[in-house]
Design an enzyme around this catalytic site. Structure first.
Site, short mmCIF file in Angstrom:
data_model
loop_
_atom_site.label_atom_id
_atom_site.label_comp_id
_atom_site.label_asym_id
_atom_site.label_seq_id
_atom_site.Cartn_x
_atom_site.Cartn_y
_atom_site.Cartn_z
N THR A 131 0.86 -1.18 0.00
CA THR A 131 0.00 0.00 0.00
C THR A 131 0.89 1.23 0.00
O THR A 131 1.55 1.53 1.00
CB THR A 131 -0.92 0.02 1.23
OG1 THR A 131 -1.77 -1.13 1.19
CG2 THR A 131 -1.80 1.27 1.23
N LYS A 206 -7.12 1.68 -2.92
CA LYS A 206 -6.73 1.19 -1.59
C LYS A 206 -6.71 2.33 -0.57
O LYS A 206 -7.16 2.17 0.58
CB LYS A 206 -5.35 0.52 -1.66
CG LYS A 206 -4.80 0.04 -0.32
CD LYS A 206 -5.70 -1.02 0.31
CE LYS A 206 -5.30 -1.36 1.74
NZ LYS A 206 -4.04 -2.06 1.87
N LYS A 274 -0.38 5.68 8.39
CA LYS A 274 0.31 5.95 7.12
C LYS A 274 -0.68 6.02 5.97
O LYS A 274 -0.62 6.92 5.12
CB LYS A 274 1.36 4.87 6.88
CG LYS A 274 2.11 4.97 5.56
CD LYS A 274 1.58 4.01 4.50
CE LYS A 274 1.73 2.57 4.89
NZ LYS A 274 1.26 1.65 3.82
#
Length: 326
Positions: A131, A206, A274
């Site tokens: 990701t 995502k 994150k």
């Protein structure tokens, strides 16, 4: 009586064979493909190790690598080969998958000394399941293609449990021919694969999904925190949530763990922060304000500051309980 007999006959008929037959054919095809396809996997974190383990269990010829070699030991015992560098994995394998923690590590695996690019030649195939932000995955894709390689990004929706069970949702984009070639592997790792188009679309999807997940987790944490502070029972809050329109699998799974203080990591809080940060940055670049996501980011940052970064992301509950007005 005749109609009831017909009904019984209909009920007693076996289910159509087409669905089960198709499933058997897919399984046979995967087994055949497993015997032919050599697969590499880079990154033995929580997710990478689980996905690589699924490929080993499905009898693919698997070679793994991790920056800390000891994390490969479990899979070595199960039959995987262990390589010394990402380049060695690329040299040895038909398709190489990677799942690393963040944009920095994704770049390091590709561009570092003896990295993926060092072994990349015409026709080699690289699938990055990390990701990361759009810029990172685009740069990696361009570098792989510049050497004649094929590239697909394929971040996943799901955490440790779905990864171990092969129930991930795979968000693929890039070279369609490589996506099709990798599909037998995706079928082992996930329950559904979406092909979203050009490189960058997987990262965008995502980040959007994980942003919404983070916002919802922060909302649950704050709801439980304020509810308990004003004298409500946490279990009662969860029971009411379960019966209403905001009921969700995530709330049902994580809510009880939050009340029990069970923060064993399935998806580390630092990774959730994150992802929300990258989503807020994506919004900035698109000119789309994301004030709720930005606020959730601050709650997750407080969780990291409170020492919960390596715990499951539902440990944001501890940060929510500690925050004070003013």
């Amino acid at each position: 009586h005749g109609s009831s007999a017909q009904s019984r006959a209909r009920l007693s008929r076996p289910p159509p064979r087409s669905a089960s037959l198709a499933a058997r054919r897919r399984a046979v095809a995967r087994t055949a493909m497993a015997g032919k396809l050599s697969v590499g996997y880079l990154g033995m974190g929580i997710m990478g190790k689980a996905m690589a383990g699924r490929l080993v269990d499905a009898k693919f010829d698997v070679t793994v690598w991790n920056r800390s070699p000891e994390k490969c030991e479990d899979l070595k015992q199960k039959g995987a080969k262990v390589a010394a560098t990402p380049k060695a994995v690329v040299d040895a394998c038909d398709i190489v998958f990677a799942c690393t923690a963040d944009p920095e590590s994704a770049r390091a695996v590709v561009f570092g000394e003896n990295g993926v690019l060092a072994g990349m030649t015409a026709g080699k195939k690289y699938v990055d399941m990390s990701t990361v932000d759009v810029e990172t995955v685009s740069e990696i894709g361009q570098a792989v293609r510049a050497k004649g390689g094929l590239f697909v990004e394929a971040p996943v929706s799901g955490s440790k449990g779905p990864a171990l069970q092969g129930q991930l949702v795979i968000l693929a984009a890039g070279d369609k021919a490589l996506k099709d070639k990798a599909q037998p592997c995706f079928d082992v790792m996930g329950k559904r694969t979406f092909f979203l188009g050009e490189v960058g679309a997987g990262a965008k999807m995502k980040l959007v999904i994980n942003m919404m997940m983070g916002v919802n987790m922060a909302a649950l944490a704050e709801g439980l925190a304020v509810g308990q502070k004003v004298g409500l029972e946490g279990k009662d809050i969860l029971d009411v949530v379960k019966e209403g329109a905001i009921a969700s699998p995530m709330y049902g799974l994580k809510g009880p763990k939050m009340l029990d203080g069970d923060y064993a990591p399935n998806f580390p809080l630092k990774h959730q922060q994150k992802d929300v940060r990258l989503a807020v940055d994506l919004g900035d670049k698109a000119g789309q304000p994301l004030p709720v996501a930005a606020a959730a980011n601050e709650v997750f940052k407080a969780g990291i500051a409170g020492g919960k970064g390596d715990d499951d992301f539902c440990a944001v509950f501890e940060a929510a309980k500690r925050r004070r007005l003013g």
